[in-house]
Design an enzyme around this catalytic site. Sequence first.
Site, PDB file in Angstrom:
ATOM      1  N   SER A 128       0.788  -1.241   0.000  1.00  0.00           N
ATOM      2  CA  SER A 128       0.000   0.000   0.000  1.00  0.00           C
ATOM      3  C   SER A 128       0.812   1.279   0.000  1.00  0.00           C
ATOM      4  O   SER A 128       0.488   2.242   0.703  1.00  0.00           O
ATOM      5  CB  SER A 128      -0.986   0.020   1.174  1.00  0.00           C
ATOM      6  OG  SER A 128      -1.887  -1.011   1.025  1.00  0.00           O
ATOM      7  N   ASP A 174      -7.064  -0.597   2.304  1.00  0.00           N
ATOM      8  CA  ASP A 174      -5.719  -0.031   2.462  1.00  0.00           C
ATOM      9  C   ASP A 174      -5.773   1.367   3.063  1.00  0.00           C
ATOM     10  O   ASP A 174      -5.035   1.695   3.992  1.00  0.00           O
ATOM     11  CB  ASP A 174      -5.001   0.026   1.098  1.00  0.00           C
ATOM     12  CG  ASP A 174      -5.007  -1.311   0.386  1.00  0.00           C
ATOM     13  OD1 ASP A 174      -5.331  -2.328   1.035  1.00  0.00           O
ATOM     14  OD2 ASP A 174      -4.694  -1.353  -0.820  1.00  0.00           O
TER      15      ASP A 174
HETATM   16  C1  GLA Z   1      -5.425  -4.377  -3.042  1.00  0.00           C
HETATM   17  C2  GLA Z   1      -6.571  -3.385  -2.970  1.00  0.00           C
HETATM   18  C3  GLA Z   1      -7.425  -3.625  -1.705  1.00  0.00           C
HETATM   19  C4  GLA Z   1      -7.834  -5.086  -1.601  1.00  0.00           C
HETATM   20  C5  GLA Z   1      -6.631  -6.015  -1.798  1.00  0.00           C
HETATM   21  C6  GLA Z   1      -7.029  -7.461  -1.865  1.00  0.00           C
HETATM   22  O1  GLA Z   1      -4.545  -4.142  -1.979  1.00  0.00           O
HETATM   23  O2  GLA Z   1      -6.079  -2.064  -2.968  1.00  0.00           O
HETATM   24  O3  GLA Z   1      -8.541  -2.768  -1.738  1.00  0.00           O
HETATM   25  O4  GLA Z   1      -8.868  -5.395  -2.497  1.00  0.00           O
HETATM   26  O5  GLA Z   1      -5.905  -5.705  -2.974  1.00  0.00           O
HETATM   27  O6  GLA Z   1      -7.515  -7.898  -0.647  1.00  0.00           O
END
Ligand code: GLA
Length: 383
Positions: A128, A174
Amino acid sequence: MNQQQTLTALFKNTFGHQPTHFFQAPGRVNLIGEHTDYNDGFVLPCAIDYQAMIAASPREDNKVVDTAHSYDGQVSEFELTLPITHSEEAFWSNYVRGVASVMLEKGHKLHGVNIAIIGNVPQGAGLSSSACLEVVTGLTLSRMAGLDISLKELALIGQKAENEFVGCNCGIMDQMVSACGKEGHAMLLDCRSLDTRLVSIPEGAAVVIINSNVKRGLVDSEYNTRRQQCEAAARHFGVKALRDVTVEQLEAERKNLDEMAYRRARHVITENNRTEEAAEALARGDLKTMGILMAESHASMKDDFEITVPAIDGIVEIVKSVIGEEGGVRMTGGGFGGCVVALIPETLTDTVKAAVESRYSEYAKNLNADIYVCRASQGASAL
Ligand code: GLA
């Protein structure tokens, strides 16, 4: 120099004076609950001690002037009073622009600012780095304009910027944990109501992240495809999201669903159940049950949702062979590369590290894994 000192030096070089404010927002790792957030389900992430940081000072005009350490201190600027457009050259600035543009759209009055950005969340690893940049930008722009926008609202603003300005159709996990995470805790998030429940990470347990260094090449297109498949399955059941379907209902409908839709839905529905169970297990410090649930989650991502890759499956196997029943390990994040998360007794950390270092090449030639032992950290804050 630590991160904040490097940031201060970048700011002074760029703008010729000291910053007046500092803000930070952390990256995250998800312990369990994958691809459930956009199905209105449950996730159990924690914020980590890697973050994006901003140094800022007010301006007299209506410009946002921004620079980023990882882009060699290039400078980009835009006017808050004109329509905000994408920048072709300044990749990082699109997150700043996206957040500013959503905030203005929502009627918030922003002030001109100088901004310097630094971050140590590995990019493209599924930890993230984008979400924390969105959240720290929202916090900076709001506080520099004297606005007391809540952290939850800043998370929603960040997600909207990612969906509409950057173009990735991500869920809310995230940004929510980057904004609202609590030190020493994981956060059970109900992605429909946005209610949260903090669950402390048990004494003596370590959160270990292993970066496969497989870049998530397919992630955007495959991510959006998975999302469409889930939405189609929810439509089949006539509900808003797969959150509203039980395992029994899914099994009863199996013959009317094509095999792939069935498996995608089975992942989401069982993963939601596992995530709620995992929050209970973690709360009572039961790493053994966490281990079982994390193993089931990994198998479900591999076989039903089909988002793992051999290098990731390999790391999970290596770690599992070391920890046995004493903790859990699974892929974390969107999939197709990125990271594995392990929740293990602290005493096993060195053995796990050594095993991954010596055996990873059996699964991924020419790649080394990076290993981070993390602390569950506080969400976004002024420094
Ligand atoms: C990414 C997305 C999240 C989530 C994950 C899977 O990190 O940004 O919103 O969907 O994948 O769990």
